[in-house]
Design an enzyme around this catalytic site. Structure first.
Site, PDB file in Angstrom:
ATOM      1  N   THR A  71      26.163 -45.385  25.079  1.00  0.00           N
ATOM      2  CA  THR A  71      25.166 -45.865  24.131  1.00  0.00           C
ATOM      3  C   THR A  71      23.998 -46.500  24.883  1.00  0.00           C
ATOM      4  O   THR A  71      23.900 -46.407  26.112  1.00  0.00           O
ATOM      5  CB  THR A  71      25.808 -46.800  23.077  1.00  0.00           C
ATOM      6  OG1 THR A  71      24.831 -47.076  22.069  1.00  0.00           O
ATOM      7  CG2 THR A  71      26.306 -48.105  23.667  1.00  0.00           C
ATOM      8  N   LYS A  75      21.861 -43.426  27.580  1.00  0.00           N
ATOM      9  CA  LYS A  75      22.036 -42.041  27.114  1.00  0.00           C
ATOM     10  C   LYS A  75      21.288 -41.016  27.974  1.00  0.00           C
ATOM     11  O   LYS A  75      21.740 -39.878  28.105  1.00  0.00           O
ATOM     12  CB  LYS A  75      21.606 -41.911  25.644  1.00  0.00           C
ATOM     13  CG  LYS A  75      22.602 -42.548  24.684  1.00  0.00           C
ATOM     14  CD  LYS A  75      22.279 -42.230  23.241  1.00  0.00           C
ATOM     15  CE  LYS A  75      23.332 -42.809  22.322  1.00  0.00           C
ATOM     16  NZ  LYS A  75      23.195 -42.358  20.933  1.00  0.00           N
ATOM     17  N   ASP A 111      25.708 -36.554  18.769  1.00  0.00           N
ATOM     18  CA  ASP A 111      24.940 -37.266  17.733  1.00  0.00           C
ATOM     19  C   ASP A 111      24.414 -36.298  16.680  1.00  0.00           C
ATOM     20  O   ASP A 111      24.639 -36.479  15.480  1.00  0.00           O
ATOM     21  CB  ASP A 111      23.773 -38.030  18.362  1.00  0.00           C
ATOM     22  CG  ASP A 111      24.224 -39.296  19.080  1.00  0.00           C
ATOM     23  OD1 ASP A 111      25.198 -39.929  18.618  1.00  0.00           O
ATOM     24  OD2 ASP A 111      23.601 -39.665  20.092  1.00  0.00           O
ATOM     25  N   GLY A 137      11.766 -39.641  17.766  1.00  0.00           N
ATOM     26  CA  GLY A 137      12.385 -40.381  18.866  1.00  0.00           C
ATOM     27  C   GLY A 137      13.685 -39.713  19.298  1.00  0.00           C
ATOM     28  O   GLY A 137      13.915 -38.528  19.027  1.00  0.00           O
TER      29      GLY A 137
HETATM   30  P1  ATR Z   1      15.755 -43.767  18.311  1.00  0.00           P
HETATM   31  O1  ATR Z   1      16.497 -43.492  19.571  1.00  0.00           O
HETATM   32  O2  ATR Z   1      16.493 -44.638  17.337  1.00  0.00           O
HETATM   33  O3  ATR Z   1      15.240 -42.526  17.683  1.00  0.00           O
HETATM   34  P2  ATR Z   1      13.100 -44.297  19.303  1.00  0.00           P
HETATM   35  O4  ATR Z   1      13.224 -43.192  20.286  1.00  0.00           O
HETATM   36  O5  ATR Z   1      12.450 -45.574  19.720  1.00  0.00           O
HETATM   37  O6  ATR Z   1      14.507 -44.698  18.724  1.00  0.00           O
HETATM   38  O7  ATR Z   1      12.328 -43.716  18.025  1.00  0.00           O
HETATM   39  C1  ATR Z   1      12.060 -44.496  16.896  1.00  0.00           C
HETATM   40  C2  ATR Z   1      11.474 -43.608  15.784  1.00  0.00           C
HETATM   41  O8  ATR Z   1      11.284 -44.396  14.615  1.00  0.00           O
HETATM   42  C3  ATR Z   1      10.114 -43.044  16.128  1.00  0.00           C
HETATM   43  O9  ATR Z   1       9.953 -41.805  15.447  1.00  0.00           O
HETATM   44  C4  ATR Z   1       9.182 -44.111  15.539  1.00  0.00           C
HETATM   45  O10 ATR Z   1       7.889 -43.675  15.255  1.00  0.00           O
HETATM   46  P3  ATR Z   1       6.732 -43.753  16.404  1.00  0.00           P
HETATM   47  O11 ATR Z   1       6.970 -42.569  17.290  1.00  0.00           O
HETATM   48  O12 ATR Z   1       5.469 -43.669  15.634  1.00  0.00           O
HETATM   49  O13 ATR Z   1       6.941 -45.075  17.106  1.00  0.00           O
HETATM   50  C5  ATR Z   1       9.907 -44.408  14.270  1.00  0.00           C
HETATM   51  N1  ATR Z   1       9.580 -45.702  13.669  1.00  0.00           N
HETATM   52  C6  ATR Z   1      10.002 -46.924  14.066  1.00  0.00           C
HETATM   53  N2  ATR Z   1       9.533 -47.881  13.241  1.00  0.00           N
HETATM   54  C7  ATR Z   1       8.799 -47.243  12.287  1.00  0.00           C
HETATM   55  C8  ATR Z   1       8.056 -47.671  11.140  1.00  0.00           C
HETATM   56  N3  ATR Z   1       7.978 -48.958  10.794  1.00  0.00           N
HETATM   57  N4  ATR Z   1       7.436 -46.734  10.401  1.00  0.00           N
HETATM   58  C9  ATR Z   1       7.517 -45.420  10.736  1.00  0.00           C
HETATM   59  N5  ATR Z   1       8.183 -44.944  11.797  1.00  0.00           N
HETATM   60  C10 ATR Z   1       8.831 -45.844  12.566  1.00  0.00           C
END
Ligand code: ATR
Length: 293
Positions: A71, A75, A111, A137
């Site tokens: 985790t 990863k 996942d 993400g």
């Molecule tokens: P994870 O591994 O959980 O996917 P990450 O790689 O940091 O974490 O990705 C987070 C995702 O949530 C991204 O798509 C992010 O959008 P951005 O690329 O614009 O940052 C999205 N995200 C996080 N908070 C958000 C919010 N308040 N509104 C819309 N999208 C959000």
């Protein structure tokens, strides 16, 4: 509440590496599975110091650990320490499951496959379907690859930061036909005419995590009034009913809540290590009890 009566000289050890790992629900879920199946196995948390990831992986392998989950924040970082990678893990570029190879760990990613299995258990058949994916993400990347590998024929991505959506689409285009892939502006994601066209709408952003009751949904489903009733899925599981899931229910749409992805990525890990069918109900119940506590 560890069940030490369970440990013997033959006990097999699995576990999870992360930093931190104290919050992880995986030990609860996997140990409930071992107990229900009456297996002489135990699953333990390993809080690995990031500077010693390589040594920890090598040590756990040579100490005979049977399998590991991976985790945050390891990863991606584990990959350089592995003996090999499955095709899915290679495509996703991240690993959450380690199995034993000849002289080191083999990395896999369950996942996205866990999400797809959760969909299938809910009666959704991915073949030939059209999907709106919110997010670009790490979680969205895993879900996107696994949906396409499972036969989804149209995948549209909306992300708050458009460049990240473009990047993910560019990566996907290396493996899947470009005609299957599309992007929409984040601002357009709630357009009813757009939403009508999908069989599945998935939130793979972290938006909604820790949301209070009544908070706005990540996508507004209010305009969805037609015949087509897409399945609405969230990968966020705290709270269990996110604002998106609440809104989907109000609209009379079928839903899939986020703990099912967590459950099935674990079920696939458990079955891979033990070679047996997992006691899914007991694993889910243990996880839900922990989540509600
Ligand atoms: P994870 O591994 O959980 O996917 P990450 O790689 O940091 O974490 O990705 C987070 C995702 O949530 C991204 O798509 C992010 O959008 P951005 O690329 O614009 O940052 C999205 N995200 C996080 N908070 C958000 C919010 N308040 N509104 C819309 N999208 C959000």
């Amino acid at each position: 509440m560890g069940d030490l009566m369970f440990i013997s000289g033959r006990t097999r050890v699995a576990g999870i590496i992360g930093h931190p790992v104290a919050h992880s629900l995986s030990p609860t879920m996997h140990n409930a599975g071992f107990r229900a199946a009456n297996l002489d196995w135990v699953y333990v948390p390993f809080p690995v110091e990031p500077d010693y990831l390589g040594q920890a992986l090598s040590g756990l392998f040579h100490a005979g650990v049977a399998g590991l989950n991976v985790t945050v924040p390891f990863k991606v970082a584990v990959i350089e320490h592995l003996e090999g990678l499955t095709t899915e893990a290679m495509r996703i570029g991240a690993v959450n499951l380690l199995t034993r190879g000849r002289s080191g760990w083999i990395g896999d990613n369950t996942d996205g496959r866990g999400f797809v299995q959760a969909l299938q258990e809910a009666g959704f058949v991915p073949e030939g379907k059209s999907v709106l994916l919110l997010g670009a993400g790490g979680a969205a990347r895993a879900v996107a690859h696994s949906l396409l590998l499972a036969g989804v024929t149209e995948l549209t991505i909306a992300n708050r930061t458009p460049e990240r959506a473009e990047n993910l689409l560019g990566e996907l285009a290396e493996y899947y036909e470009e005609g299957m892939l599309d992007r929409v502006d984040w601002a357009a994601r709630s357009n009813p005419a757009l939403l009508e066209g999908f069989d599945l709408i998935v939130n793979a952003t972290s938006e909604g995590m820790g949301a209070a009751h009544g908070q706005a949904s990540v996508v507004d489903l209010a305009g969805l009034a037609g015949e087509n009733k897409p399945l609405v899925a969230d990968i966020v599981y705290v709270p269990l009913e996110t604002p998106l899931i609440q809104m989907a229910k109000r609209q009379g749409l079928p839903t899939l809540t986020g703990e099912k992805m967590l459950l099935y990525q674990g079920v696939i890990s458990w079955e891979t290590w033990t070679g047996r069918p997992a006691p899914v109900v007991e694993m889910l119940n243990a996880m839900l009890t922990a989540l509600r506590a």
